[in-house]
Design a protein around this motif. Structure first.
Motif, PDB file in Angstrom:
ATOM      1  N   TYR A 163       0.845   5.232   1.079  1.00  0.00           N
ATOM      2  CA  TYR A 163       0.223   5.922   1.816  1.00  0.00           C
ATOM      3  C   TYR A 163       0.681   7.367   1.878  1.00  0.00           C
ATOM      4  O   TYR A 163       1.165   7.513   2.941  1.00  0.00           O
ATOM      5  CB  TYR A 163      -0.033   5.065   3.187  1.00  0.00           C
ATOM      6  N   TYR A 179       0.767  -1.368   0.001  1.00  0.00           N
ATOM      7  CA  TYR A 179       0.197   0.049  -0.120  1.00  0.00           C
ATOM      8  C   TYR A 179       0.848   1.215  -0.079  1.00  0.00           C
ATOM      9  O   TYR A 179       1.874   1.522   0.674  1.00  0.00           O
ATOM     10  CB  TYR A 179      -0.942   0.074   1.201  1.00  0.00           C
ATOM     11  N   ASN A 205       3.294   9.900   3.988  1.00  0.00           N
ATOM     12  CA  ASN A 205       4.687   9.458   3.086  1.00  0.00           C
ATOM     13  C   ASN A 205       5.177   8.114   3.562  1.00  0.00           C
ATOM     14  O   ASN A 205       6.360   7.829   3.601  1.00  0.00           O
ATOM     15  CB  ASN A 205       5.790  10.482   3.552  1.00  0.00           C
ATOM     16  N   ALA A 206       4.192   6.991   3.495  1.00  0.00           N
ATOM     17  CA  ALA A 206       4.625   5.794   3.884  1.00  0.00           C
ATOM     18  C   ALA A 206       4.218   4.808   3.027  1.00  0.00           C
ATOM     19  O   ALA A 206       3.436   4.897   2.083  1.00  0.00           O
ATOM     20  CB  ALA A 206       3.878   5.380   5.128  1.00  0.00           C
ATOM     21  N   PRO A 236      -0.611  10.200   2.994  1.00  0.00           N
ATOM     22  CA  PRO A 236      -0.740  11.139   4.177  1.00  0.00           C
ATOM     23  C   PRO A 236       0.453  11.001   5.243  1.00  0.00           C
ATOM     24  O   PRO A 236       0.502  11.937   5.768  1.00  0.00           O
ATOM     25  CB  PRO A 236      -2.074  10.539   4.915  1.00  0.00           C
TER      26      PRO A 236
END
Lengths: 121, 456
Positions: free
Chosen positions: A63, A61, A67-68, A65
């Motif tokens: 992600y 995934y 920075n992951a 929001p």
């Protein structure tokens, strides 16, 4: 080539319930995040190779929001099973730390210098 | 309409700061307090062995503060997954603590007890009807799994909490419950948008864990406005930022944007995190999609056997330079000695695992890196057997054989293992493992959850 460990501000793993492991790769800013995502280094085939899991069982995934990038896959056995080695799943991220990230072409986009904590790897 | 609640700590018994908690609950307009007490991180032994990972004193300390202040303010207190695993024993353990506190503090209130161990024959019937569904990955099960597994709990949704509060409970003690359902129940009753109620709950159930630096376990205040919610740490020493809250959505979840709960799925694709000030974060855009079929997740602790263990260190460079080959031979020698001592029939009932720290004890079969380690390794050996006596016996023979197993380069009797403790054999008691990763389809969200009301 930089390693994932040198680019990330945190790489961690943890149980996601008793039957799954999840690894979080947290990048320090949106530029570094996008470079790592675009490099494609975290893909199902690579995770399959590093963690010995069928590629079709690997979930990845992106992600923005945080920075992951999140990578999740089944455990070989539930946590606490007599043959389990890591009750909380906290050390299972290790194979990702020295993974080389092919970002040469985009390296100018990565903020420099990297945060102090990331440079220590 | 504003709805606000407090999640005082991520885990009951974690030990929040009294002063910060009291200042919050006395001065903020709160509708309720909810605290989670459950985790599967400790493995199935917490459920199987009827135990809790925090001490009784630690839980009683937190619970005393929570009970006194919620009674003073006259707002409901909800506790989910009592005693860690939310089994019947754990729920009763919590209820006994509550009765002690009530008597010591001369408090009077109504408690709702909601056990979460479903009737086994009902589970078997559902299995026959095809209404026990595997998640991925799920171990194979049979009717016997559902009948014979030592303990099985079913993770309740929001409805049992709502029913208890509607009926006038001041305190709700629940068995195994969805962490988020515990926190979302009352906001949903009060008409908060389901997306916001569930998403806020998912973050707040960890107390103040979604702060920038979690140096101490503290609480979180969650407040709903018309189309957003805010999260504010209880401790004036802590801050929430959009990044700290967004990051928390990743923690312990396999999918950060789609999270199944009893009755539906949280969808967090379009969520917006904004800083309201330097310590409060505003969240909007969360959605909840109702499921066609209401399901609850099952957890089962299956008995594996009794364990005995030995830890020994090896630092002899001669052994370490050829460790893998030597250790394989030593293990084969130990197996031979153990079979000679106990006979094949008993030996076949036992399984021994060897974790070699310094080689691949942590990643196991997944380890692909090689290390030049001729400094030291730790060998942790565990036998699982049908009885404690047999486990002890197997481990004694195996560890003794490896201790003195010949090293080709040395001539004469050697002692290869440095034991850090006496006695060096450690009894670990019973072992349980999770044996279910399934959901049960319910006719009604209350089907498994009878509520018992108690007056103190």
């Amino acid at each position: 080539m930089p390693t994932l460990g040198s680019l990330a501000q945190l790489i961690r793993s943890k149980n996601a319930g008793p039957w799954k492991l999840t690894v979080d790769v947290m990048l320090p800013d949106v530029q570094t995040y996008e470079c790592v995502v675009e490099s494609g280094v975290l893909n199902a085939a690579k995770i399959s190779e590093l963690f010995g899991i069928e590629a079709s069982k690997v979930e990845i995934y992106h992600y923005p929001p945080a920075n992951a990038i999140k990578v999740s896959f089944p455990r070989f056995r539930p946590n606490g099973h007599p043959d389990d080695t890591d009750l909380f799943g906290g050390q299972q991220f290790a194979p990702l730390v020295d993974l080389e990230v092919p970002v040469e072409n985009q390296s100018s986009r990565i903020n420099s210098p990297l945060p102090a904590m990331a440079r220590e790897f | 309409m504003t709805v606000s609640y407090l999640s005082p700590v991520g885990m009951l018994g974690g030990g929040f700061t009294q002063e910060y908690f009291e200042s919050t609950i006395r001065h903020r307009p709160l509708d309720f307090v909810a605290v989670d007490s459950g985790s599967t991180d400790g493995g199935a032994n917490n459920l199987g062995e009827d135990r809790f990972f925090f001490s009784r004193d630690a839980v009683k300390r937190d619970m005393r503060l929570l009970l006194k202040e919620t009674r003073r303010k006259n707002i409901p207190l909800l506790v989910g997954s009592c005693g860690g695993s939310g089994g019947n024993w754990n729920l009763n353990w919590m209820w006994e603590i509550v009765q002690e506190i009530a008597s010591e503090e001369t408090l009077s209130f109504t408690t709702a007890l909601i056990p979460a161990e479903p009737d086994r024959e009902v589970l078997v019937r559902k299995y026959r009807e095809g209404r026990i569904k595997p998640l991925d990955p799920a171990p194979p099960i049979t009717e016997e799994t559902l009948r014979d597994t030592h303990r099985i709990v079913a993770m309740m949704g929001a409805e049992p909490f709502q029913r208890a509060v509607e009926a006038g409970a001041d305190l709700v003690l629940a068995g195994r419950a969805s962490d988020a359902a515990l926190m979302a129940a009352i906001p949903l009753m009060k008409g908060v948008d389901p997306g916001l109620a569930w998403h806020a709950a998912k973050i707040a159930e960890c107390g103040g864990a979604a702060v920038t630096q979690m140096t101490k376990p503290e609480g979180m205040i969650c407040t709903f406005e018309e189309d957003y919610f805010t999260l504010e740490p209880v401790s004036p020493e802590q801050q929430c930022t959009p990044m700290s809250i967004a990051s928390h959505a990743l923690y312990e979840t396999s999918n950060p944007v789609s999270m199944p709960e009893p009755g539906g799925t949280m969808l967090l694709h379009d969520v917006k995190y904004e800083a309201l000030n330097d310590r409060i974060v505003k969240v909007s855009g969360s959605r909840f999609e109702k499921a066609d079929v209401y399901t609850v997740k099952l957890e089962g602790a299956g008995f594996q056997g009794y364990r005995a263990a030995v830890l020994g260190g090896i630092t002899d460079p001669v052994v370490l330079r050829n460790f893998d080959d030597w250790f394989e031979e030593a293990k084969a020698g130990a197996d031979y000695a153990m079979r000679r001592t106990l006979g094949d029939e008993k030996a076949d009932q036992c399984a021994t695992s060897f974790r070699v720290y310094g080689r691949n004890a942590v990643l196991g079969e997944r380890e692909t890196r090689t290390f030049a380690n001729d400094h030291e390794v730790g060998v942790f050996m565990v036998t699982v057997a049908p009885t404690q006596e047999l486990a002890n016996s197997v481990m004694a023979t195996i560890s003794h054989t490896i201790l003195h197993y010949a090293v080709p380069q040395w001539h004469g009797l050697v002692s290869n293992l440095a034991f850090p403790e006496a006695p060096h054999e450690i009894e670990l008691g019973p072992s349980y493992s999770f044996v279910l990763n399934h959901v049960a389809e319910l006719d009604d969200p209350m089907e498994f959850y009878p509520i018992e009301f108690k007056e103190i």
